[in-house]
Design a protein around this motif. Sequence first.
Motif, mmCIF file in Angstrom:
data_model
loop_
_atom_site.group_PDB
_atom_site.id
_atom_site.type_symbol
_atom_site.label_atom_id
_atom_site.label_comp_id
_atom_site.label_asym_id
_atom_site.label_seq_id
_atom_site.Cartn_x
_atom_site.Cartn_y
_atom_site.Cartn_z
ATOM 1 N N VAL A 174 22.871 86.502 12.678
ATOM 2 C CA VAL A 174 21.123 86.025 12.831
ATOM 3 C C VAL A 174 20.757 86.429 12.141
ATOM 4 O O VAL A 174 20.219 87.457 11.467
ATOM 5 C CB VAL A 174 20.545 86.282 14.189
ATOM 6 C CG1 VAL A 174 19.473 85.128 15.087
ATOM 7 C CG2 VAL A 174 21.769 85.995 15.085
ATOM 8 N N VAL A 175 20.110 85.467 10.746
ATOM 9 C CA VAL A 175 18.951 85.449 10.178
ATOM 10 C C VAL A 175 17.729 84.658 10.419
ATOM 11 O O VAL A 175 17.800 83.675 10.641
ATOM 12 C CB VAL A 175 19.946 84.877 8.775
ATOM 13 C CG1 VAL A 175 21.213 86.032 8.721
ATOM 14 C CG2 VAL A 175 19.948 83.801 8.392
ATOM 15 N N LEU A 176 16.915 85.581 9.082
ATOM 16 C CA LEU A 176 14.934 84.116 9.535
ATOM 17 C C LEU A 176 15.245 83.926 8.391
ATOM 18 O O LEU A 176 15.451 83.932 7.249
ATOM 19 C CB LEU A 176 14.628 86.061 10.183
ATOM 20 C CG LEU A 176 13.123 85.333 9.834
ATOM 21 C CD1 LEU A 176 12.208 84.073 10.791
ATOM 22 C CD2 LEU A 176 11.487 86.408 9.630
ATOM 23 N N ALA A 177 15.548 82.635 8.205
ATOM 24 C CA ALA A 177 15.603 81.975 7.106
ATOM 25 C C ALA A 177 14.327 81.898 6.710
ATOM 26 O O ALA A 177 13.462 82.246 6.387
ATOM 27 C CB ALA A 177 16.051 80.792 6.974
ATOM 28 N N SER A 178 14.075 81.617 5.071
ATOM 29 C CA SER A 178 13.037 81.911 4.177
ATOM 30 C C SER A 178 12.671 79.649 4.385
ATOM 31 O O SER A 178 13.240 78.847 3.433
ATOM 32 C CB SER A 178 13.529 81.992 2.878
ATOM 33 O OG SER A 178 12.254 82.318 1.907
ATOM 34 N N GLU A 179 12.001 79.743 5.041
ATOM 35 C CA GLU A 179 11.734 78.038 4.913
ATOM 36 C C GLU A 179 10.002 77.673 5.467
ATOM 37 O O GLU A 179 9.128 78.237 6.068
ATOM 38 C CB GLU A 179 12.546 77.100 5.996
ATOM 39 C CG GLU A 179 13.925 77.143 6.328
ATOM 40 C CD GLU A 179 14.668 76.742 5.718
ATOM 41 O OE1 GLU A 179 13.487 75.624 4.675
ATOM 42 O OE2 GLU A 179 15.242 76.458 4.569
ATOM 43 N N PRO A 180 9.998 77.731 4.053
ATOM 44 C CA PRO A 180 7.670 77.772 3.782
ATOM 45 C C PRO A 180 7.223 76.934 4.626
ATOM 46 O O PRO A 180 6.434 77.164 5.998
ATOM 47 C CB PRO A 180 7.498 77.589 2.446
ATOM 48 C CG PRO A 180 8.960 77.269 1.733
ATOM 49 C CD PRO A 180 10.506 77.210 2.904
ATOM 50 N N ASP A 181 7.976 75.494 5.464
ATOM 51 C CA ASP A 181 7.139 75.221 6.733
ATOM 52 C C ASP A 181 7.527 75.553 7.454
ATOM 53 O O ASP A 181 6.698 75.007 8.669
ATOM 54 C CB ASP A 181 7.107 73.553 6.352
ATOM 55 C CG ASP A 181 6.182 72.580 5.109
ATOM 56 O OD1 ASP A 181 5.807 73.286 4.906
ATOM 57 O OD2 ASP A 181 6.856 72.121 4.416
ATOM 58 N N TYR A 182 8.425 75.808 7.692
ATOM 59 C CA TYR A 182 8.427 76.468 9.395
ATOM 60 C C TYR A 182 9.392 78.061 9.147
ATOM 61 O O TYR A 182 10.402 78.531 9.705
ATOM 62 C CB TYR A 182 9.709 75.882 10.013
ATOM 63 C CG TYR A 182 9.672 74.695 9.840
ATOM 64 C CD1 TYR A 182 9.370 73.685 10.625
ATOM 65 C CD2 TYR A 182 9.654 73.858 8.907
ATOM 66 C CE1 TYR A 182 8.571 72.705 11.390
ATOM 67 C CE2 TYR A 182 9.473 72.122 9.059
ATOM 68 C CZ TYR A 182 9.111 71.725 9.821
ATOM 69 O OH TYR A 182 8.084 70.884 10.426
ATOM 70 N N PRO A 183 8.059 79.217 9.687
ATOM 71 C CA PRO A 183 7.913 81.136 9.270
ATOM 72 C C PRO A 183 8.608 80.667 11.104
ATOM 73 O O PRO A 183 8.234 79.259 12.274
ATOM 74 C CB PRO A 183 6.570 80.562 9.311
ATOM 75 C CG PRO A 183 5.514 79.621 8.822
ATOM 76 C CD PRO A 183 6.605 78.919 9.337
ATOM 77 N N GLY A 184 9.611 81.182 10.901
ATOM 78 C CA GLY A 184 10.585 82.072 11.873
ATOM 79 C C GLY A 184 11.828 80.963 12.925
ATOM 80 O O GLY A 184 12.511 81.431 13.347
ATOM 81 N N LEU A 185 12.179 80.319 11.767
ATOM 82 C CA LEU A 185 13.316 79.244 12.209
ATOM 83 C C LEU A 185 13.824 80.312 11.270
ATOM 84 O O LEU A 185 14.289 81.023 10.746
ATOM 85 C CB LEU A 185 13.400 78.183 10.475
ATOM 86 C CG LEU A 185 14.726 77.295 11.112
ATOM 87 C CD1 LEU A 185 14.213 75.946 10.125
ATOM 88 C CD2 LEU A 185 15.748 77.557 9.829
ATOM 89 N N CYS A 186 15.052 80.300 12.445
ATOM 90 C CA CYS A 186 16.626 81.288 12.410
ATOM 91 C C CYS A 186 17.774 80.440 12.273
ATOM 92 O O CYS A 186 17.623 79.338 12.794
ATOM 93 C CB CYS A 186 16.812 82.569 13.984
ATOM 94 S SG CYS A 186 14.558 83.675 13.830
ATOM 95 N N ARG A 187 18.510 81.047 11.855
ATOM 96 C CA ARG A 187 20.097 80.725 11.640
ATOM 97 C C ARG A 187 20.757 81.666 12.296
ATOM 98 O O ARG A 187 21.122 82.395 11.655
ATOM 99 C CB ARG A 187 20.546 80.017 10.327
ATOM 100 C CG ARG A 187 19.737 79.359 9.868
ATOM 101 C CD ARG A 187 19.937 78.673 8.187
ATOM 102 N NE ARG A 187 19.693 77.394 7.976
ATOM 103 C CZ ARG A 187 18.970 77.991 5.968
ATOM 104 N NH1 ARG A 187 18.239 78.821 5.847
ATOM 105 N NH2 ARG A 187 17.575 77.658 6.185
ATOM 106 N N VAL A 188 22.257 80.744 12.757
ATOM 107 C CA VAL A 188 23.040 81.805 13.662
ATOM 108 C C VAL A 188 24.443 81.489 12.909
ATOM 109 O O VAL A 188 24.936 80.087 12.530
ATOM 110 C CB VAL A 188 23.238 81.433 14.934
ATOM 111 C CG1 VAL A 188 24.219 81.916 15.802
ATOM 112 C CG2 VAL A 188 22.033 81.822 15.537
ATOM 113 N N ILE A 189 24.824 82.507 12.186
ATOM 114 C CA ILE A 189 25.761 81.990 10.969
ATOM 115 C C ILE A 189 27.241 82.593 11.437
ATOM 116 O O ILE A 189 27.646 84.102 11.300
ATOM 117 C CB ILE A 189 25.466 82.769 9.970
ATOM 118 C CG1 ILE A 189 24.097 81.488 9.250
ATOM 119 C CG2 ILE A 189 26.640 82.050 8.613
ATOM 120 C CD1 ILE A 189 23.361 82.195 7.963
#
Length: 142
Positions: free
Chosen positions: A22-37
């Motif tokens: 589970v990662v916290l993605a670096s998405e400037p418009d969406y702090p908190g966006l996670c990915r399960v990879i």
Amino acid sequence: MDCVLCREDGGDVLWQDDTLRVVLASEPDYPGLCRVIWNAHVAEFSEMPVAGREHMMRVVSAVECAMRRILQPIKVNLASLGNQVPHMHWHVIPRYSNDAHFPLPIWAPRQRTVSEALLASRRAQATLLRDAVRHEVEQALA
């Protein structure tokens, strides 16, 4: 084959086991966006073993629960596309009525500009996800 999710973590790792992360993605418009990879290179959900699919969905659900508790979005979007990165992963996306794309998907045209102050506040909240995700995943897998 050169796959970015085989080569790189895909974000700040919040939790992992032998099969996925589970990662916290670096998405400037969406702090908190996670990915399960999924760690192994698999393009389609149906290519995964049944036990792996069940494990992954338990983790996706746990991440959503942590996100709802900590970030309190009005909605959480779950998406597994893989058109640009054909490696099995789920996006877990906190949504707010005043985010840049709401009510459209985050990949649609921008609907509005979001203030840096609001994004900074959401980034600060997102730092609390690490412990929350770990807690929720451990409960879900117990």
